[in-house]
Write an enzyme that holds these catalytic residues in place. Sequence first.
Site, PDB file in Angstrom:
ATOM      1  CG  HIS A   1      -3.745  10.942  -4.377  1.00  0.00           C
ATOM      2  ND1 HIS A   1      -3.955   9.586  -4.487  1.00  0.00           N
ATOM      3  CD2 HIS A   1      -4.026  11.266  -3.084  1.00  0.00           C
ATOM      4  CE1 HIS A   1      -4.374   9.115  -3.315  1.00  0.00           C
ATOM      5  NE2 HIS A   1      -4.416  10.103  -2.452  1.00  0.00           N
TER       6      HIS A   1
ATOM      7  CD  GLU B   1      -2.928   1.290   2.182  1.00  0.00           C
ATOM      8  OE1 GLU B   1      -4.058   1.661   1.829  1.00  0.00           O
ATOM      9  OE2 GLU B   1      -2.666   0.925   3.343  1.00  0.00           O
TER      10      GLU B   1
ATOM     11  CG  ASP C   1       3.619   7.761   4.034  1.00  0.00           C
ATOM     12  OD1 ASP C   1       2.379   7.597   3.943  1.00  0.00           O
ATOM     13  OD2 ASP C   1       4.138   8.896   4.202  1.00  0.00           O
TER      14      ASP C   1
END
Length: 218
Positions: free
Chosen positions: A152, A79, A105
């Site tokens: 994004h 993820e 991340d």
Amino acid sequence: MATCFMGQKDTWSSHGEVLSAPTSAPRVSPAPPREGGAFSGFFNAHVTGRGIEKPVHYFPAYQRSLAQFIGRSEVPVVEVGVESGGSLEMWRSVLGPGARLYGVDVSAATKVHEHADERTWIFVGDQADPRFWAEFRRRVPRVDILIDDGGHTPEQQITTFGEMFAHLSPGGVYITEDIFHVGNPFWRSFRLTEPFSVPSGGPWPQARTEIATWLGRL
């Protein structure tokens, strides 16, 4: 391999303590529909703890694409975009004890979510950097599911897809979330309406070939 690309609509739902949210997201919390199956069930019961914030129409897509992996003995899941860590809990709970979670991340603060149940690892790095993904592939040789819920931007989404799609296991699922508007360069590139290349020397040409083959079967 399968791909699932999700756009963004107006209705978001958030449970738990969310560290941050898109500025355009209205603060509403409707229940995800039943079609979301076990994923909606987890979210609806998750009212405290680590935050999850998702558009409600994502949950049926999770059920359609990921239910096949529930209960498998080993499911490596990547993820991108860890934030509060709530969605890591969802994948862990719904997919079962076989889930092996690899969070990606840019913030080192997300390392706090590492090794939950000894099956969660956090990699800190820039998803738009092909060098990061080259090292990631070396350290994580198998990926069954990849969910890109990171920064994004088209550049980030395109680089991540170009570097990681070809790394998926046979039968794996790749999900890119929050593709804004149909003119998004990532979407146009996926639809193969214009040439696009990632300046990495990575597996993008192979990925484009596989996508073209996959689209030809639709």
